[in-house]
Scaffold this motif. Structure first.
Motif, mmCIF file in Angstrom:
data_model
loop_
_atom_site.group_PDB
_atom_site.id
_atom_site.type_symbol
_atom_site.label_atom_id
_atom_site.label_comp_id
_atom_site.label_asym_id
_atom_site.label_seq_id
_atom_site.Cartn_x
_atom_site.Cartn_y
_atom_site.Cartn_z
ATOM 1 N N VAL A 88 54.646 18.455 39.543
ATOM 2 C CA VAL A 88 54.138 17.893 37.876
ATOM 3 C C VAL A 88 52.556 16.598 38.004
ATOM 4 O O VAL A 88 52.164 15.875 36.942
ATOM 5 C CB VAL A 88 55.822 16.130 37.786
ATOM 6 N N ASN A 89 52.222 16.744 39.460
ATOM 7 C CA ASN A 89 51.510 16.038 39.730
ATOM 8 C C ASN A 89 50.148 16.781 39.767
ATOM 9 O O ASN A 89 49.251 16.768 40.008
ATOM 10 C CB ASN A 89 51.557 14.608 40.796
ATOM 11 N N SER A 90 50.389 18.191 40.022
ATOM 12 C CA SER A 90 49.235 18.951 40.538
ATOM 13 C C SER A 90 49.901 20.522 39.463
ATOM 14 O O SER A 90 50.635 20.621 39.071
ATOM 15 C CB SER A 90 49.177 19.024 41.733
ATOM 16 N N TYR A 91 48.175 21.174 39.261
ATOM 17 C CA TYR A 91 48.243 22.445 38.524
ATOM 18 C C TYR A 91 46.901 23.072 39.250
ATOM 19 O O TYR A 91 45.770 23.209 38.371
ATOM 20 C CB TYR A 91 48.514 21.709 37.404
ATOM 21 N N ILE A 92 47.245 24.657 39.682
ATOM 22 C CA ILE A 92 46.622 25.121 40.189
ATOM 23 C C ILE A 92 46.927 26.952 39.927
ATOM 24 O O ILE A 92 47.664 27.090 39.951
ATOM 25 C CB ILE A 92 46.421 24.748 42.088
ATOM 26 N N LEU A 93 44.753 27.410 39.025
ATOM 27 C CA LEU A 93 46.334 28.982 38.962
ATOM 28 C C LEU A 93 45.694 29.398 40.058
ATOM 29 O O LEU A 93 45.328 29.352 40.874
ATOM 30 C CB LEU A 93 45.004 28.868 37.663
ATOM 31 N N PRO A 94 46.667 30.569 40.225
ATOM 32 C CA PRO A 94 47.787 31.301 41.369
ATOM 33 C C PRO A 94 46.289 32.127 41.164
ATOM 34 O O PRO A 94 46.900 33.350 42.405
ATOM 35 C CB PRO A 94 48.799 31.702 41.054
ATOM 36 N N PHE A 95 45.375 32.448 41.210
ATOM 37 C CA PHE A 95 44.238 33.626 41.058
ATOM 38 C C PHE A 95 42.792 33.007 40.813
ATOM 39 O O PHE A 95 42.434 31.495 40.322
ATOM 40 C CB PHE A 95 44.859 34.704 40.299
ATOM 41 N N THR A 96 41.925 33.708 41.505
ATOM 42 C CA THR A 96 41.111 33.296 41.678
ATOM 43 C C THR A 96 40.042 34.309 40.893
ATOM 44 O O THR A 96 40.089 35.212 40.829
ATOM 45 C CB THR A 96 39.698 32.422 42.881
ATOM 46 N N ILE A 97 37.883 33.547 40.502
ATOM 47 C CA ILE A 97 37.575 34.763 39.751
ATOM 48 C C ILE A 97 36.351 34.527 40.307
ATOM 49 O O ILE A 97 35.876 33.189 40.788
ATOM 50 C CB ILE A 97 37.199 34.561 38.303
ATOM 51 N N CYS A 98 35.580 35.924 40.296
ATOM 52 C CA CYS A 98 34.098 34.592 40.789
ATOM 53 C C CYS A 98 33.199 36.613 40.627
ATOM 54 O O CYS A 98 33.558 38.063 39.933
ATOM 55 C CB CYS A 98 33.682 34.990 42.148
ATOM 56 N N LEU A 99 31.836 36.588 40.276
ATOM 57 C CA LEU A 99 31.135 37.507 40.057
ATOM 58 C C LEU A 99 30.164 37.902 41.043
ATOM 59 O O LEU A 99 29.853 37.122 42.683
ATOM 60 C CB LEU A 99 29.727 36.885 39.185
ATOM 61 N N LEU A 100 29.907 39.623 41.462
ATOM 62 C CA LEU A 100 29.965 39.938 42.014
ATOM 63 C C LEU A 100 28.311 41.241 42.409
ATOM 64 O O LEU A 100 28.352 41.619 40.691
ATOM 65 C CB LEU A 100 30.866 41.289 43.509
ATOM 66 N N ASP A 101 27.350 41.022 43.153
ATOM 67 C CA ASP A 101 26.718 42.213 42.799
ATOM 68 C C ASP A 101 26.944 42.519 44.240
ATOM 69 O O ASP A 101 27.675 42.821 44.938
ATOM 70 C CB ASP A 101 24.708 41.179 43.171
ATOM 71 N N ASP A 102 26.248 44.169 44.027
ATOM 72 C CA ASP A 102 25.684 44.792 45.445
ATOM 73 C C ASP A 102 26.884 46.057 45.508
ATOM 74 O O ASP A 102 27.532 45.695 46.516
ATOM 75 C CB ASP A 102 25.155 44.300 46.397
ATOM 76 N N ILE A 103 27.882 45.678 44.605
ATOM 77 C CA ILE A 103 29.405 46.632 44.508
ATOM 78 C C ILE A 103 29.322 47.996 44.001
ATOM 79 O O ILE A 103 28.538 48.129 42.209
ATOM 80 C CB ILE A 103 30.481 45.387 44.102
ATOM 81 N N LYS A 104 28.972 48.888 44.394
ATOM 82 C CA LYS A 104 29.185 50.234 43.959
ATOM 83 C C LYS A 104 30.718 50.683 43.708
ATOM 84 O O LYS A 104 31.002 50.699 45.284
ATOM 85 C CB LYS A 104 28.870 51.260 45.182
ATOM 86 N N LEU A 105 31.083 50.726 42.410
ATOM 87 C CA LEU A 105 32.153 51.034 41.910
ATOM 88 C C LEU A 105 31.649 52.767 41.228
ATOM 89 O O LEU A 105 31.070 52.937 40.795
ATOM 90 C CB LEU A 105 32.844 50.742 41.092
ATOM 91 N N SER A 106 32.452 53.984 41.698
ATOM 92 C CA SER A 106 31.877 55.144 40.844
ATOM 93 C C SER A 106 32.485 55.231 39.325
ATOM 94 O O SER A 106 33.946 54.879 39.168
ATOM 95 C CB SER A 106 33.017 56.277 41.860
#
Length: 1348
Positions: A88-106
């Motif tokens: 009742v006193n807290s609410y945290i999203l159960p996932f994270t999001i970030c930006l990435l560089d230098d990641i090679k995806l085919s």
């Protein structure tokens, strides 16, 4: 109106210019990773290498500015390795999001195909589903190619409970557009319609797909649109606007450079999770609007016609769930329609905006409309005017001058709501003039003549042989009585000609009927045709006016279909053939009564996303102001902790009474009501034996505080049990006569005893014998909002209402209060059943947010709980005689069950210093002398609970009155209750300060170290966990962490609960682990200023977002309470929503008003209050042969063959009008149809796997004719509110249905030979009858609408 502008005089935060996006395409990759737990940060714990989870990469294919240092084209989304439980006193999203560089995806590999025997995660266009397969670790696999990324949808699934601390499963989804249709090019953008979407669960759980089935169906209804940037056709051409085209804005606001119009920004809730992690949503998520878009283009004539209807998301919903007004001033079915004429080669254009919206009052209609369309106004003028004021205040500020065209009838039930509408509008004008009395130049800007009441159906009978457009043109627009032609010239249109502003639109037409559909469509069409001539004239364009007008007419007809499909599920009526109208009428009946609940739920979920089923977010509906509802949970938690910085406290007096009146068998004692009410509800502490009481007053017994000072209460809650005998007939159809009598006597008594403090009946409902009425002092009426009423049956396991509860909820200022009046199971030893009754009530009670009873600031529970004393009668009488009540209560069942924690946890009850209230011989002071000789017991109780330690209720008195007309004694309790009042300016400042203190909101630190450590990355993450806890303290909360690597570095990404924790960990910026590994730290705070600006801009509307600068002059300023005599406190509703005289109408299925019956013949076909015209068919005309352009034929305007009336002398007749004289008429014959003959709606299955909410949230209470209903989003009409003397009800004469015409060549019209699925017209985008799906798996009940 939601969302409100920020309460500050500072200008709106300006964002840096954004790059136009020409391609929203994305690729989605899935990567399987081992589950790495950090439950206790103990390095000795072994990890389970068999557990895996999936993370996702979203790669954007757009072409942006590559030099931007804040831009990356890959989003990384990870579900937490351990989901933290929200409380009742807290609410945290159960996932994270970030930006990435230098990641090679085919990008060359296609999405994984489906193979037999496997469940690989792939995208299937046909099934629109995502499946799972074990893939090799650390290899991202392409799973989806999408047209656009719409954001992250977060669903809470918390079950209702007898405790407030409920933590459910949070299910996040990524929403992608997978199929689109290009409509055309408008200005510098291509407009696309969404055809198909896909939802991918970030939890990587296949079962989660069932929870978004309704969301996907909503998106696939082909009513959502977005835009993509396109370059000018030639390099020398300039852009139309200084910024990329925004589909939520009309052309005039685009030219002024305004930000997005939040009213039409439907996926803004999906953007909030990305904003939390500082993602610049302008480069990732296109804005989507809901509504309809039609386009016609002619290259040879160099002219494009566009018709864009934008549906507001402020009070979105379906026809019978969302009507009228809410407390923020938003109305249902509010649509802004823009008519654009564009000359592409000359780059000149003209725009005209017109709006529609539901009648801005609190009202509703019964769901099943078979021969009755009775309208119920659920709040009095005194309780409605503030919301009415807010609605028109925003209209005038947004658009300038407003001309209201009200198309409803001027008799019967429509007349009543029309009178209320006109009265409040006239009062609004009067209030504006009083506020502007010092500025005489502004006084005449508003006038009572700005309200035009045009009875569409009545006027249609006065003229024949005209098409609907001609009829509206001659009787409304050209009628000198209304001066609409003058207003068209006065309001003007927006025109951009030869690169300069030629003219601006300075006002708006606000048009409504009952549903703002069929009548409104025809009037807007006719106005649009008039505006077309003005637009072509202003653009100096020569073309074939007949041809262009026909195309525009067809576009308006299709536009009516778009709006009607969203609100009712079918296309509009009266715009095509009569057979089509019949088909759509049947479709509406099916859709409105069987499937709209799923659609309603889906809309609310899309708009409010994770605000649903979250205590913090739902409590903010009452405790804060509307825009904060969808704020980040961490910010809300801090705001509640710091409430003292922006709230002021006040106290109110509440008097609560409960009485089992044993069927009220002696109603002749009305002359005793004043004395009873005084002793019971008002003067209890004054009549105690220890005090000197007045002569001829009823004595009281009980407890009173020493500092009690008498004052009239601000709120009175009066609860009854057994207000009528619990007979079989009353259980089936409850009698309301006793409740009416009591309420009228209470109201009259207050008028006599305290004429200076008028009391308003705020709400009342009755469940068989249980009745609860709430009165409030009139001076508090403007500060009341979110009134909700619900009932729960507990008799026979919830099947019948002989036992159960009635609950009324309200929000006063910024404090929510809930009153629950209950009657539990009787019987000396049935305490377990009484415990079940309590649990059932707490689990099933459901309101608009705060949705749960225990989520309110104050809860008062009163009633006949039937808990008994377990001692022998002789011993009980001994205790009573000695007045040793404390010892007597040791045998009280309720006290024992509370001590064991089985019922009323965290509730309080004051000292009981009076004898048991049950069971007496009527008229005496002797306990039960019947054969049963029942043991005296404390059955009648009042308990309370206050949620916050800073907002408490103090009991001043708890006692009983010696009223002997029943076998129970009435009980009363008086409280002083803390109320919080938010200072809106301080609240906004506190929000900004908290955000800055907890910045950066993504709270991400990256630890960089040598690349050759990649083989030890899992061990390193454990070492970093231990490093943070040992060096910075165990109060530092780590949310998630993962590793990335390249040729130079190995990096550990660590997310913290908030930026304050992250900044503490940043010092020093270089350090080493105990193992000797050196590392450096980076705090990722890019885009922080942009993120803050975007969050504020997406929560709060732009106060300066006016269509024309002169519109500010129409702003009426802050709300001012009108004079007391200006507003009525009476309403037209009686107990359970039944108006006196209506019972016969409901039973017979016929309206009791003969005059009204003339208007409603067609309603037997349409089930729609906007389509009253009767449909005629002739033996010489096939059903399908009616011309599409004829919206109604001549017999439609004269359905019962009334004699033709001449046109008013004030009406101009111009037979040479180019746009309105080129249509033929058709004839027909008469028939009736009642396709369903349904007495009660079918029960809804609640255990379907498609149900987004658990069965416990589906209310099993009943109303007068409906034994299975849910009362969350739609407050049912069966509630008691103040009664105005009803209109006389004429007697019902026996009659027989009109005979069918004797025509052998025409088959009898039945459901068998009536085709419900004809081939789609070329002008239609989809079937009028929506896919009803599997009838064995109905959708979930709508359970969330924070704003009514």
């Amino acid at each position: 109106m939601f969302p409100n502008a920020p309460p500050t005089e500072s200008t709106r935060r300006v964002l840096p210019p954004e790059c136009p996006i020409a391609n929203w395409n994305v690729l989605v990759y899935r990567k399987v990773e081992p589950m790495h737990s950090f439950q206790s940060y103990d390095l000795s714990q072994s990890q389970n290498s068999q557990q895996v989870f999936a993370s996702y990469y979203v790669q954007l294919q757009q072409q942006c500015n590559p030099s931007s240092s804040t831009h990356s084209n890959i989003l990384h989304l990870r579900y937490k390795s351990q989901q933290q439980k929200n409380t009742v006193n807290s609410y945290i999203l159960p996932f994270t999001i970030c930006l990435l560089d230098d990641i090679k995806l085919s990008q060359d590999t296609p999405p994984l195909p489906s193979t037999p025997g496997t469940s690989s995660r792939f995208y299937n266009v046909e099934q629109q589903s995502v499946r799972i397969n074990q893939q090799s670790i650390d290899v991202p696999t392409l799973v989806l190619r999408a047209k656009a990324f719409l954001g992250v949808l977060v669903l809470n699934n918390a079950t209702n409970s007898i405790t407030a601390n409920t933590a459910g499963t949070v299910r996040p989804f990524m929403i992608f557009v997978t199929e689109e249709a290009c409509i055309g090019r408008l200005f510098d953008a291509y407009i696309y319609r969404i055809i198909q979407v896909s939802a991918i669960s970030i939890r990587d759980n296949q079962e989660d797909d069932n929870y978004v089935a309704g969301i996907k169906k909503l998106f696939q209804g082909r009513c959502f649109y977005y835009s993509k940037y396109c370059k000018p056709e030639s390099n020398n051409s300039k852009h139309y606007f200084d910024k990329p085209y925004d589909i939520t804005l009309c052309a005039q606001r685009m030219a002024q450079g305004h930000d997005s119009d939040l009213r039409f920004f439907w996926n803004r809730g999906l953007c909030l999770p990305l904003l939390k992690y500082n993602i610049d949503i302008r480069y990732w998520i296109p804005k989507i609007m809901c509504g309809g878009i039609e386009k016609y283009g002619s290259q040879s004539d160099d002219i494009d016609l566009w018709l864009i209807s934008r549906l507001s998301c402020e009070r979105a919903g379906t026809r019978f769930y969302v009507r009228g007004l809410n407390d923020d001033g938003a109305v249902a079915n509010f649509v802004e329609t823009e008519q654009i004429v564009l000359l592409p080669k000359q780059r000149n254009y003209s725009s005209f905006v017109i709006v529609r919206g539901s009648i801005p009052l609190f009202w509703h209609q019964p769901k099943f409309q078979v021969a009755t369309h009775r309208i119920t106004i659920s709040r009095s003028e005194a309780l409605s005017f503030k919301a009415f004021f807010e609605h028109f205040k925003h209209l005038y500020r947004h658009y300038g001058r407003v001309l209201v065209i009200n198309l409803i009838g001027q008799r019967d039930h429509e007349k009543h709501i029309g009178d209320e509408y006109r009265n409040l509008f006239n009062l609004f004008v009067k209030t504006f003039k009083q506020a502007q009395n010092n500025q005489r130049s502004l006084v005449n800007r508003l006038s009572e003549r700005d309200f035009i009441w045009f009875d569409y159906h009545e006027q249609s009978r006065s003229i024949r042989n005209l098409t609907p457009e001609q009829f509206v043109q001659k009787l409304l627009i050209e009628n000198a009585q209304y001066s609409i032609e003058h207003e068209l010239q006065r309001q003007s249109i927006f025109t951009w000609f030869d690169g300069v502003l030629h003219s601006s639109q300075k006002g708006i037409f606000r048009i409504n009927c009952i549903d703002c559909l069929d009548r409104t469509n025809n009037v807007q069409l006719t106005i649009g045709l008039n505006i077309l001539s003005m637009q072509l004239k202003y653009l100096n364009k020569q073309c074939d006016l007949y041809h262009i007008a026909d195309k525009l007419r067809e576009m308006w007809v299709n536009n009516g279909d778009h709006i009607s499909r969203i609100y009712t599920g079918t296309g509009a009526l009266g715009q095509r053939s009569k057979a089509k109208d019949i088909q759509r009428s049947v479709g509406r009946a099916i859709q409105n009564n069987l499937r709209d609940d799923e659609k309603q739920q889906s809309m609310q979920t899309l708009i409010y996303t994770y605000a649903k089923d979250s205590y913090l977010h739902e409590r903010s509906v009452a405790a804060l102001f509307t825009p904060y509802v969808i704020s980040d949970g961490i910010i809300l938690s801090e705001m509640f902790k710091n409430r003292r910085n922006y709230v002021n406290k006040d106290k109110i007096r509440i008097s609560i009474g409960t009485w089992n009146i044993n069927g009220d068998k002696n109603p002749a004692l009305e002359h005793e009501y004043p004395a009873i009410l005084d002793a019971w509800m008002l003067d209890g502490p004054e009549n105690l034996p220890s005090k000197r009481r007045k002569a001829n007053t009823i004595p009281t017994l009980g407890y009173s505080t020493n500092d009690y000072v008498k004052s009239m209460p601000d709120i009175l809650a009066i609860g009854f049990q057994e207000i009528c005998d619990l007979t079989a007939s009353n259980i089936v159809s409850k009698s309301s006569s006793n409740a009416n009598r009591w309420v009228n006597n209470v109201r009259n008594h207050f008028k006599r005893t305290d004429p200076n403090n008028e009391y308003i009946l705020l709400g009342m409902d009755q469940l068989v014998g249980v009745c609860l009425a709430i009165f409030i002092r009139r001076g508090l009426a403007p500060y009341v909002k979110n009134i909700g009423i619900d009932t729960v049956k507990t008799g026979m396991g919830g099947a019948i209402g002989n036992k159960g509860c009635v609950a009324v909820r309200l929000v006063l200022h910024s404090t929510s209060i809930c009153f629950i009046c209950a009657h539990f199971t009787a019987g000396q030893n049935e305490y377990n059943e009484r415990n079940k009754d309590y649990r059932s009530i707490m689990e099933k009670l459901s309101f608009q947010p705060p949705s749960r009873a225990l989520w309110h600031d104050h809860i008062f529970f009163l009633g006949d709980f039937n808990y008994r004393l377990t001692s022998s009668r002789a011993q009980v009488e001994h205790f009573i005689q000695n007045q040793t009540y404390l010892e007597l209560l040791e045998y009280d069942q309720l006290k024992k069950e509370r001590t064991d924690g089985k019922v009323f946890r965290e509730f309080n009850e004051g000292p009981i210093n009076f004898p048991p209230t049950y069971k007496y011989d009527i008229g005496s002071d002797v306990y039960d002398t019947s054969e049963k000789a029942r043991t005296p017991s404390y059955t009648d109780r009042i308990l309370w609970r206050s949620t916050s330690p800073n907002v408490q209720a103090t009991q001043l008195y708890y006692g009983r009155a010696e009223v002997k007309t029943s076998d129970h004694r009435p009980v009363n309790s008086i409280f002083d209750v803390d109320i919080e009042i938010c200072d809106e300016k301080k609240l906004y400042d506190e929000y900004v300060q908290i955000y800055k203190r907890l910045a950066p909101s993504n709270a991400l630190i990256i630890y960089d170290m040598r690349a050759d450590l990649s083989q030890r990355k899992h061990q390193l993450m454990d070492e970093f966990d231990s490093y943070v806890k040992r060096k910075y303290g165990s109060d530092i909360s780590i949310v998630d962490r993962f590793c990335t690597s390249n040729q130079r570095y190995l990096s550990v990404h660590m997310f913290f609960e908030n930026g304050e924790h992250a900044r503490r960990v940043m010092e020093p910026k270089e350090d080493q682990l105990p193992s000797g590994i050196f590392f450096s730290k980076r705090l990722i705070d890019l885009n922080e200023d942009i993120a803050l600006s975007q969050k504020l801009n997406i929560l709060f509307a732009d106060a300066n977002q006016t269509m024309d600068p002169e519109s500010i002059a129409y702003d009426p300023g802050a709300y001012q309470q009108p004079a007391r005599e200006s507003l009525s406190t009476l309403q037209d509703v009686n107990v359970a929503g039944i108006v006196p005289g209506e019972e016969l109408s409901l039973i017979s299925g016929n309206d009791t008003d003969d005059n009204y019956q003339e208007n409603t013949v067609g309603e037997l076909i349409s089930f729609d209050s906007d389509h009253h015209a009767k449909h005629d068919f002739s033996s010489n005309n096939n059903l399908q042969s009616q011309p599409m352009d004829a919206l109604f034929d001549e017999n439609s305007f004269d359905p019962l063959h009334f004699s033709s009336q001449s046109v008013s002398n004030n009406t101009k007749t111009n037979n040479n009008n180019l746009l309105f004289d080129n249509h033929t008429q058709s004839t027909g014959s008469t028939f009736y149809i009642d396709p369903f003959n349904i007495a009660a709606p079918p029960p809804r299955q609640t255990d379907s796997p498609l149900n987004m909410f658990p069965t416990s949230l589906v209310n099993s209470t009943n109303s007068e004719n409906n034994n299975n209903r849910s009362t969350f989003c739609h407050q049912q009409p069966h509630q008691f509110v103040p009664s105005r003397p009803p209109p006389p009800v004429p007697s019902v004469a026996a009659s027989t249905p009109a005979p069918m015409p004797n025509n052998d060549s025409q088959r009898q019209l039945t459901l068998k030979n009536l085709s419900l699925n004809p081939k789609n017209n070329n002008n239609e985008l989809m079937s009028d009858l929506l896919d009803l799906g599997d009838p064995g798996s109905p959708p979930p009940s709508p359970k969330f609408d924070p704003f009514g």
